[in-house]
Each structure stands twice: as C-alpha cells, then as structure tokens.
Design an enzyme around this catalytic site. Structure first.
Site, PDB file in Angstrom:
ATOM      1  N   HIS A 108      -1.716 -14.079 -13.025  1.00 45.51           N
ATOM      2  CA  HIS A 108      -3.106 -14.414 -13.372  1.00 45.51           C
ATOM      3  C   HIS A 108      -3.484 -13.747 -14.693  1.00 45.51           C
ATOM      4  CE1 HIS A 108      -4.492 -16.849 -10.076  1.00 45.51           C
ATOM      5  NE2 HIS A 108      -4.271 -15.908  -9.155  1.00 45.51           N
ATOM      6  N   TYR A 141       2.149 -11.682   5.612  1.00 45.18           N
ATOM      7  CA  TYR A 141       1.253 -12.619   6.306  1.00 45.18           C
ATOM      8  C   TYR A 141       1.564 -12.659   7.797  1.00 45.18           C
ATOM      9  CZ  TYR A 141      -1.300 -17.017   7.033  1.00 45.18           C
ATOM     10  OH  TYR A 141      -2.171 -17.976   7.469  1.00 45.18           O
ATOM     11  N   THR A 142       0.557 -12.621   8.634  1.00 46.68           N
ATOM     12  CA  THR A 142       0.659 -12.730  10.105  1.00 46.68           C
ATOM     13  C   THR A 142       1.888 -12.019  10.683  1.00 46.68           C
ATOM     14  OG1 THR A 142       1.821 -14.839   9.928  1.00 46.68           O
ATOM     15  CG2 THR A 142      -0.596 -14.919  10.132  1.00 46.68           C
ATOM     16  N   ASP A 184       6.183 -18.073   9.273  1.00 46.37           N
ATOM     17  CA  ASP A 184       5.094 -18.752   8.561  1.00 46.37           C
ATOM     18  C   ASP A 184       4.846 -18.058   7.225  1.00 46.37           C
ATOM     19  OD1 ASP A 184       2.067 -17.350  10.073  1.00 46.37           O
ATOM     20  OD2 ASP A 184       3.945 -16.419   9.429  1.00 46.37           O
ATOM     21  N   ASP A 203       6.294 -11.231  -4.237  1.00 48.22           N
ATOM     22  CA  ASP A 203       5.746 -12.503  -4.744  1.00 48.22           C
ATOM     23  C   ASP A 203       4.217 -12.421  -4.887  1.00 48.22           C
ATOM     24  OD1 ASP A 203       6.108 -14.614  -1.695  1.00 48.22           O
ATOM     25  OD2 ASP A 203       5.124 -12.671  -1.995  1.00 48.22           O
ATOM     26  N   ASP A 213     -13.415 -23.534  -2.208  1.00 53.43           N
ATOM     27  CA  ASP A 213     -12.283 -22.858  -2.873  1.00 53.43           C
ATOM     28  C   ASP A 213     -12.266 -23.172  -4.368  1.00 53.43           C
ATOM     29  OD1 ASP A 213      -9.853 -21.379  -3.151  1.00 53.43           O
ATOM     30  OD2 ASP A 213      -8.658 -23.192  -2.784  1.00 53.43           O
ATOM     31  N   GLU A 260      -3.508 -21.423 -10.312  1.00 57.26           N
ATOM     32  CA  GLU A 260      -2.965 -20.906  -9.059  1.00 57.26           C
ATOM     33  C   GLU A 260      -1.473 -21.205  -8.915  1.00 57.26           C
ATOM     34  OE1 GLU A 260      -3.424 -19.174  -6.132  1.00 57.26           O
ATOM     35  OE2 GLU A 260      -4.814 -18.236  -7.540  1.00 57.26           O
ATOM     36  N   GLU A 286      10.573 -13.081  -7.327  1.00 56.47           N
ATOM     37  CA  GLU A 286      11.207 -12.767  -6.034  1.00 56.47           C
ATOM     38  C   GLU A 286      12.689 -13.157  -6.066  1.00 56.47           C
ATOM     39  OE1 GLU A 286       8.814 -13.390  -2.204  1.00 56.47           O
ATOM     40  OE2 GLU A 286      10.410 -14.891  -1.983  1.00 56.47           O
ATOM     41  N   HIS A 317       2.371 -12.779  -8.360  1.00 55.74           N
ATOM     42  CA  HIS A 317       1.301 -13.785  -8.378  1.00 55.74           C
ATOM     43  C   HIS A 317       0.064 -13.223  -9.092  1.00 55.74           C
ATOM     44  CE1 HIS A 317      -1.308 -17.033  -6.442  1.00 55.74           C
ATOM     45  NE2 HIS A 317      -2.218 -16.114  -6.772  1.00 55.74           N
ATOM     46  N   GLU A 318      -0.331 -12.012  -8.682  1.00 57.50           N
ATOM     47  CA  GLU A 318      -1.546 -11.420  -9.274  1.00 57.50           C
ATOM     48  C   GLU A 318      -1.358 -11.140 -10.759  1.00 57.50           C
ATOM     49  OE1 GLU A 318      -3.064 -11.898  -5.550  1.00 57.50           O
ATOM     50  OE2 GLU A 318      -3.893 -11.864  -7.562  1.00 57.50           O
ATOM     51  N   ASP A 328       4.289  16.310  -3.269  1.00 56.20           N
ATOM     52  CA  ASP A 328       5.680  16.769  -3.432  1.00 56.20           C
ATOM     53  C   ASP A 328       6.625  15.728  -4.037  1.00 56.20           C
ATOM     54  OD1 ASP A 328       6.699  16.278   0.081  1.00 56.20           O
ATOM     55  OD2 ASP A 328       5.846  14.934  -1.434  1.00 56.20           O
ATOM     56  N   ASN A 382      14.784 -11.053  -0.655  1.00 54.28           N
ATOM     57  CA  ASN A 382      14.652 -12.065   0.403  1.00 54.28           C
ATOM     58  C   ASN A 382      13.944 -13.307  -0.140  1.00 54.28           C
ATOM     59  OD1 ASN A 382      15.783 -10.396   2.509  1.00 54.28           O
ATOM     60  ND2 ASN A 382      13.849  -9.260   2.468  1.00 54.28           N
ATOM     61  N   HIS A 411      -6.620 -23.180  -4.448  1.00 53.52           N
ATOM     62  CA  HIS A 411      -5.486 -22.779  -3.601  1.00 53.52           C
ATOM     63  C   HIS A 411      -4.999 -23.947  -2.755  1.00 53.52           C
ATOM     64  CE1 HIS A 411      -7.523 -18.867  -4.325  1.00 53.52           C
ATOM     65  NE2 HIS A 411      -6.295 -18.434  -4.413  1.00 53.52           N
ATOM     66  N   TYR A 432     -10.823 -21.316 -13.780  1.00 54.77           N
ATOM     67  CA  TYR A 432     -10.477 -21.125 -12.371  1.00 54.77           C
ATOM     68  C   TYR A 432     -11.320 -22.022 -11.464  1.00 54.77           C
ATOM     69  CZ  TYR A 432      -8.377 -18.432  -8.529  1.00 54.77           C
ATOM     70  OH  TYR A 432      -7.653 -18.020  -7.441  1.00 54.77           O
TER      71      TYR A 432
HETATM   72  C1  LIG Z   1      -4.727 -13.529  -0.475  1.00 59.16           C
HETATM   73  C2  LIG Z   1      -5.615 -14.075  -1.567  1.00 59.16           C
HETATM   74  C3  LIG Z   1      -6.944 -14.417  -1.294  1.00 59.16           C
HETATM   75  C4  LIG Z   1      -7.747 -14.926  -2.324  1.00 59.16           C
HETATM   76  C5  LIG Z   1      -7.248 -15.119  -3.613  1.00 59.16           C
HETATM   77  C6  LIG Z   1      -5.924 -14.807  -3.892  1.00 59.16           C
HETATM   78  C7  LIG Z   1      -5.349 -15.043  -5.278  1.00 59.16           C
HETATM   79  O1  LIG Z   1      -4.792 -14.092  -5.877  1.00 59.16           O
HETATM   80  O2  LIG Z   1      -5.482 -16.194  -5.749  1.00 59.16           O
HETATM   81  C8  LIG Z   1      -5.119 -14.253  -2.864  1.00 59.16           C
HETATM   82  O3  LIG Z   1      -3.839 -13.850  -3.147  1.00 59.16           O
HETATM   83  C9  LIG Z   1      -2.852 -14.800  -3.210  1.00 59.16           C
HETATM   84  O4  LIG Z   1      -3.056 -15.972  -3.126  1.00 59.16           O
HETATM   85  C10 LIG Z   1      -1.495 -14.175  -3.319  1.00 59.16           C
HETATM   86  C11 LIG Z   1      -0.305 -15.007  -3.286  1.00 59.16           C
HETATM   87  C12 LIG Z   1      -0.712 -14.173  -2.070  1.00 59.16           C
HETATM   88 CA   LIG Z   2       8.236 -15.660  -1.102  1.00 59.63          CA
HETATM   89 ZN   LIG Z   3      -4.120 -16.473  -7.199  1.00 56.10          ZN
END
Ligand SMILES: Cc1cccc(C(=O)O)c1OC(=O)C1CC1
Ligand SMILES: [Ca+2]
Ligand SMILES: [Zn+2]
Length: 317
Positions: free
Chosen positions: A147, A194-195, A201, A139, A227, A167, A178, A143-144, A60, A184, A232, A158
């Site tokens: 990439h 997150y959490t 945090d 954000d 990693d 990253e 943002e 972020h994605e 709808d 915000n 990261h 990477y």
């Molecule tokens: C949550 C997460 C896990 C693994 C890779 C990425 C990644 O996209 O590098 C990821 O996303 C982020 O870091 C975004 C910023 C929150």
């Molecule tokens: Ca932020």
């Molecule tokens: Zn990333």
C-alpha cells in the site's frame, strides 16, 4: 537514539524461532534495524490506539515471550519485504529513497484489522477467533507495505475500480513475497493468521476468489457502495488474472499460458510504478499491463499474449 547494531533471536506469532536486527544500549535492546534503508522501527501500542506508541524495548535481546511474537514478526517480516523490493525490483524501501519502515503492534483490543495508516503499518491482535495477531503472516505485512509503494507511485484512489486495483496489487505482492521467501507459499491471503479454529480457509483466495464470495469475472463485479465501492471484493477480478498469468489455466473457456511468478512480478511492478494513475480503472489496467509486458518482452512475446489472455479470462477486454 545511539547504540550498537546486534542480532537477536525470538519467537514469532506461530512459535517459530527467527533472528532479526536490534539496537543495543544501556537501556536494553530496541527493535531498531539500522541495516536497511533509513531503518526499520517497531513499536508497542500496549492495546491502546495511539500510534506509533512506545519504541519496543526488551531487557535481554531474547524475544521469546508470547507478548513479543507480534513484534518479532512485524520487525522480521518488514525486513524481508524490504529485501524483496530492494533485491528483486531495485527499490530502496517503499518510496525508493530508503524511507523508514515503522510498524505498531498490539494496536487496540481484539482488533481484527491491519492497515497502512498513510505513514506506518498498524497491526491488531485479532480476537483469537477471526484473527490471531495479524503481523504473524508475511503475506499480510507485504500487503500492507505494498500500500505504501502504491501510495508513492500510482497512488490509486482507494475506492471503486482504482481501489480494487490498489487492493489487488497488495495481494499480488503479498503473495510474491511469500513465494520469494518460500514461507509456506500459496495464492491465498492471510491464511496463517485467519480463523485459527478453521483449517484450510483464508481471508481471500486469489486462486478462487469465489471461495470468499468475491468475483472472478468482471461481469460479476460489485457495484454497491460498501467497502469503499468493493475494494476488497472487486480485487478478486485482478487477483484471479494474476493467478492465471503466473500459473496458467483455463477460466470461463479462456486459456492462459503460465509465465511464472518472477516475470509476472516484473510486469506488475512496472505497471504499478510506470503506468497506473490515481483514477485508473480496469480497462486502463489492462492496457497498462500489456504496455509494461511489451516494454519488457516485446509486442509479439508469449508474455504479452498471456497478459492479454489473463485479462480476457476475467472479462476485461
Ligand atoms: C484485515 C484487513 C482489514 C481491513 C483492511 C485491510 C487492508 O490492509 O486492506 C486488512 O488487511 C488485509 O487485507 C491484509 C491482507 C490481510
Ligand atoms: Ca498466502
Ligand atoms: Zn489492503
């Protein structure tokens, strides 16, 4: 797929009401926005792991169900991120040529990740403790999508230092988007998804990377293999420099004069799209950013001086 462009309303992951563009035909309302580039398309993985999944179809054109929230935000925030790159940097989608923005939500089960697959954005729902649906934060989506910008420009490998810069560019533009939409805004990353049971945090802090155990100085860089060589983790070094460049401050005795978000964004965008290469390391990153700032503001400018100070403050000389 044919039909008529429409504006729908719905509730995002956090219960906030927003409007976004859809396509209407006899089947119903699709999360298809034909007003931006070659279109923004949002799909439902239905908690499986096939992508892209099923193009999101609503009965709808009102998206207020709890299950809809992840799709509403993925779709609306992809549109906002498109607008940032188009309006601020004159870049039409992530490739500069209007490439379709494809997102898949409800990916997997309790999936605590979000990623750029190489051709589309993918968002898990989180397990409800570490994350709530990851498309619920602007954000994160920016972020994605950054990439994808990186992959079509510098194409930073990477892993190791080039991966950390990759990253950091995503965290930097995630934060700048943002702020651009005054959503915000802060210099934390992923704080909104997150959490949910822990206040204050974030997944990462650019203002103080050590809050999430990441280095805020090159001498403290991670040199292990985890990693992908700390992409990261060592992003914290560049993230801190970006925070200092935009906001100013004194770090390990080095003072940086603020130049603000807009000038910092223009310098990082030019650095990413004109100077960085797949195997750029932190040393080349410093030189490239100085060159970009020189192009924009002149060799003897305050902006160039602040770029030099920001990298020196995090031990990249
Ligand atoms: C949550 C997460 C896990 C693994 C890779 C990425 C990644 O996209 O590098 C990821 O996303 C982020 O870091 C975004 C910023 C929150
Ligand atoms: Ca932020
Ligand atoms: Zn990333």
């Amino acid at each position: 797929l044919t039909g008529n462009d429409s504006t729908a309303t719905g509730k995002g992951v956090l219960g906030d009401t927003k409007t976004f563009n859809t396509l209407l035909n006899n089947n119903g309302s699709y999360l298809v926005d034909r007003t931006r580039g070659d279109g923004i398309f949002t799909y439902d993985a239905k908690n499986r792991t096939r992508t892209p999944g099923t193009l999101w179809l609503d009965s709808d054109n009102v998206y207020n169900a709890a299950y809809d929230g992840a799709a509403v935000d993925a779709h609306a925030y992809a549109g906002q991120t498109y607008d940032y790159f188009q309006n601020v940097h004159n870049r039409n989608s992530y490739d500069g040529n209007g490439a379709q923005l494809v997102s898949t939500v409800h990916y997997g089960r309790s999936y605590n990740n979000a990623f750029w697959s190489g051709s589309q954005m993918v968002y898990g729902d989180g397990d409800g403790s570490q994350f709530i649906p990851l498309s619920g934060a602007l954000d994160v989506i920016a972020h994605e999508l950054t990439h994808a910008v990186t992959d079509t420009t510098a194409d930073l490998i990477y892993q190791n230092e080039s991966g950390a810069i990759n990253e950091s560019m995503s965290d930097i533009f995630g934060t700048l988007v943002e702020y651009h939409f005054n959503n915000n805004p802060d210099w934390q990353v992923g704080e909104d998804i997150y959490t949910p049971n822990v206040a204050g945090d974030a997944l990462r802090s650019m203002e103080d990377p050590t809050l999430s155990g990441d280095p805020d100085h090159y001498s403290k860089r991670y040199t292990g293999t985890g990693d992908y060589g700390g992409v990261h983790i060592n992003s914290g070094i560049s993230n801190k420099a970006a925070y200092l460049l935009a906001n100013g401050g004194t770090h390990y005795g080095v003072s940086v004069n603020a130049i603000g978000n807009d000038k910092a964004g223009d310098i990082y965008y030019r650095t990413l799209t004109q100077y960085l290469t797949p195997n750029s390391n932190y040393s080349h990153f410093r030189a490239s950013t100085i060159q970009a700032a020189t192009d924009l503001y002149g060799a003897s400018s305050a902006e160039v001086a602040s770029v030099k100070a920001a990298f020196s403050a995090v031990g990249v000389n």
